[in-house]
Scaffold this motif. Sequence first.
Motif, mmCIF file in Angstrom:
data_model
loop_
_atom_site.group_PDB
_atom_site.id
_atom_site.type_symbol
_atom_site.label_atom_id
_atom_site.label_comp_id
_atom_site.label_asym_id
_atom_site.label_seq_id
_atom_site.Cartn_x
_atom_site.Cartn_y
_atom_site.Cartn_z
ATOM 1 N N VAL A 86 0.853 -1.191 0.000
ATOM 2 C CA VAL A 86 0.000 0.000 0.000
ATOM 3 C C VAL A 86 0.888 1.239 0.000
ATOM 4 O O VAL A 86 1.799 1.352 0.834
ATOM 5 N N VAL A 87 0.620 2.160 -0.933
ATOM 6 C CA VAL A 87 1.277 3.468 -0.950
ATOM 7 C C VAL A 87 0.183 4.521 -0.889
ATOM 8 O O VAL A 87 -0.706 4.550 -1.740
ATOM 9 N N ALA A 88 0.231 5.380 0.124
ATOM 10 C CA ALA A 88 -0.798 6.401 0.311
ATOM 11 C C ALA A 88 -0.149 7.780 0.322
ATOM 12 O O ALA A 88 0.735 8.050 1.143
ATOM 13 N N LEU A 89 -0.592 8.649 -0.592
ATOM 14 C CA LEU A 89 -0.060 10.006 -0.691
ATOM 15 C C LEU A 89 -1.026 10.978 -0.008
ATOM 16 O O LEU A 89 -2.137 11.193 -0.488
ATOM 17 N N GLY A 90 -0.606 11.542 1.099
ATOM 18 C CA GLY A 90 -1.429 12.517 1.808
ATOM 19 C C GLY A 90 -2.782 12.014 2.244
ATOM 20 O O GLY A 90 -3.786 12.727 2.102
ATOM 21 N N LEU A 117 3.743 -1.098 3.737
ATOM 22 C CA LEU A 117 2.979 0.146 3.793
ATOM 23 C C LEU A 117 3.928 1.324 3.687
ATOM 24 O O LEU A 117 4.995 1.331 4.292
ATOM 25 N N LEU A 118 3.525 2.328 2.897
ATOM 26 C CA LEU A 118 4.282 3.569 2.815
ATOM 27 C C LEU A 118 3.312 4.732 2.738
ATOM 28 O O LEU A 118 2.433 4.763 1.872
ATOM 29 N N VAL A 119 3.453 5.678 3.651
ATOM 30 C CA VAL A 119 2.667 6.908 3.656
ATOM 31 C C VAL A 119 3.601 8.070 3.348
ATOM 32 O O VAL A 119 4.652 8.213 3.993
ATOM 33 N N VAL A 120 3.230 8.881 2.357
ATOM 34 C CA VAL A 120 4.026 10.050 1.983
ATOM 35 C C VAL A 120 3.172 11.289 2.217
ATOM 36 O O VAL A 120 2.037 11.362 1.734
ATOM 37 N N ALA A 121 3.702 12.259 2.953
ATOM 38 C CA ALA A 121 2.936 13.460 3.285
ATOM 39 C C ALA A 121 3.779 14.710 3.072
ATOM 40 O O ALA A 121 5.015 14.644 3.026
ATOM 41 N N GLY A 163 5.180 18.194 -8.590
ATOM 42 C CA GLY A 163 5.992 19.264 -8.048
ATOM 43 C C GLY A 163 7.456 18.911 -7.943
ATOM 44 O O GLY A 163 7.972 18.021 -8.630
ATOM 45 N N GLU A 164 8.136 19.605 -7.042
ATOM 46 C CA GLU A 164 9.586 19.487 -6.909
ATOM 47 C C GLU A 164 10.039 18.097 -6.467
ATOM 48 O O GLU A 164 11.184 17.708 -6.701
ATOM 49 N N HIS A 165 9.143 17.339 -5.834
ATOM 50 C CA HIS A 165 9.521 16.016 -5.321
ATOM 51 C C HIS A 165 9.076 14.885 -6.255
ATOM 52 O O HIS A 165 9.093 13.718 -5.851
ATOM 53 N N ARG A 166 8.678 15.228 -7.454
ATOM 54 C CA ARG A 166 8.107 14.228 -8.368
ATOM 55 C C ARG A 166 9.010 13.008 -8.534
ATOM 56 O O ARG A 166 8.559 11.868 -8.367
ATOM 57 N N ALA A 167 10.278 13.216 -8.869
ATOM 58 C CA ALA A 167 11.178 12.086 -9.127
ATOM 59 C C ALA A 167 11.344 11.223 -7.879
ATOM 60 O O ALA A 167 11.363 9.987 -7.967
ATOM 61 N N GLN A 168 11.436 11.863 -6.724
ATOM 62 C CA GLN A 168 11.596 11.111 -5.480
ATOM 63 C C GLN A 168 10.360 10.282 -5.171
ATOM 64 O O GLN A 168 10.463 9.114 -4.782
ATOM 65 N N VAL A 169 9.166 10.869 -5.357
ATOM 66 C CA VAL A 169 7.933 10.145 -5.061
ATOM 67 C C VAL A 169 7.739 8.985 -6.043
ATOM 68 O O VAL A 169 7.322 7.889 -5.650
ATOM 69 N N GLN A 170 8.040 9.216 -7.315
ATOM 70 C CA GLN A 170 7.950 8.121 -8.283
ATOM 71 C C GLN A 170 8.899 6.988 -7.914
ATOM 72 O O GLN A 170 8.542 5.808 -8.037
ATOM 73 N N ASP A 215 7.964 3.172 -7.118
ATOM 74 C CA ASP A 215 8.621 2.069 -7.835
ATOM 75 C C ASP A 215 9.254 1.080 -6.863
ATOM 76 O O ASP A 215 9.124 -0.152 -7.040
ATOM 77 N N ASP A 216 9.923 1.592 -5.869
ATOM 78 C CA ASP A 216 10.581 0.708 -4.896
ATOM 79 C C ASP A 216 9.556 -0.090 -4.103
ATOM 80 O O ASP A 216 9.757 -1.291 -3.829
ATOM 81 N N ALA A 217 8.451 0.566 -3.726
ATOM 82 C CA ALA A 217 7.408 -0.132 -2.957
ATOM 83 C C ALA A 217 6.771 -1.239 -3.791
ATOM 84 O O ALA A 217 6.514 -2.340 -3.284
ATOM 85 N N LEU A 218 6.514 -0.956 -5.065
ATOM 86 C CA LEU A 218 5.920 -1.974 -5.938
ATOM 87 C C LEU A 218 6.880 -3.146 -6.159
ATOM 88 O O LEU A 218 6.474 -4.307 -6.099
#
Length: 251
Positions: A163-167, A188-192, A231-238, A242-245
């Motif tokens: 599970v990856v949940a953004l905000g 599980l990964l939550v990104v905020a 935004g500015e964190h696009r590459a990091q969030v992608q 990818d790593d979570a998947l």
Amino acid sequence: MPTLRSPLAAAVAAVCLLGLVACTAPGDDTAAPSTTPTGPTGVVASMRPADRPMCLPEGAAAVTTGPEDDPTLVAFAGSGTRGVVLAPQSDGQVCQWARELVRLVEAGYLVATFSWSGVGERSFTDAVDVLHGVGATEVAFVGASKGGMYSAALADELDPVTVVALGPPAEYDGHDARSTSTSYTGPLLVVASTDDRSVSALSSKLVSRADDPTTYVELSGGAHGVELLTGEHRAQVQQLIDDALAAGFGG
């Protein structure tokens, strides 16, 4: 919008395989066999072929599910057995995840996204069932805001590989996504965002596990949900997705 590697004919054939209608793929005058794939079948009877949303490239296909007066539109593309559900925000629909759908299909996944009906839980579970119906044997959840909340809140029931949940909000639509309120113990990964004005970082952090700091990443700025992918964190969030998947599906 590019054409996906999986041809439109294959996507349409997948819908035909559900036994909904006797149909043929574009450029093919041979009817698809009336065989229902292995997987959850509760939603199959209510599936109806739909026009491909123009925001998605050739190679995608769509169905509607549920009651005709309150349907869920589910769009999907790709191939294989590794499925990914991209769950939109409360104001979102299939087009919200179009760019990420293309990117993940190109990475080799079978990907679905959807537009919310009036019943959020039904829309989410129907999207999962559609993926199983067109060939996914395992499914990962990636959701933004409301979609992230449902990804976490329904994980104990639907058993995703990750599970990856953004905000995500900790609670929404009468559902509780806090890690202390669910029996889900999988990846599980939550990104905020620290200054998210729609959902506080504190609320999102409650969805992660207090005893496992690797389940929470907080980024600077005020991006909310899918904005983290523009935004500015696009590459990091992608890369985090990818790593979570990759970890969830075993590499």
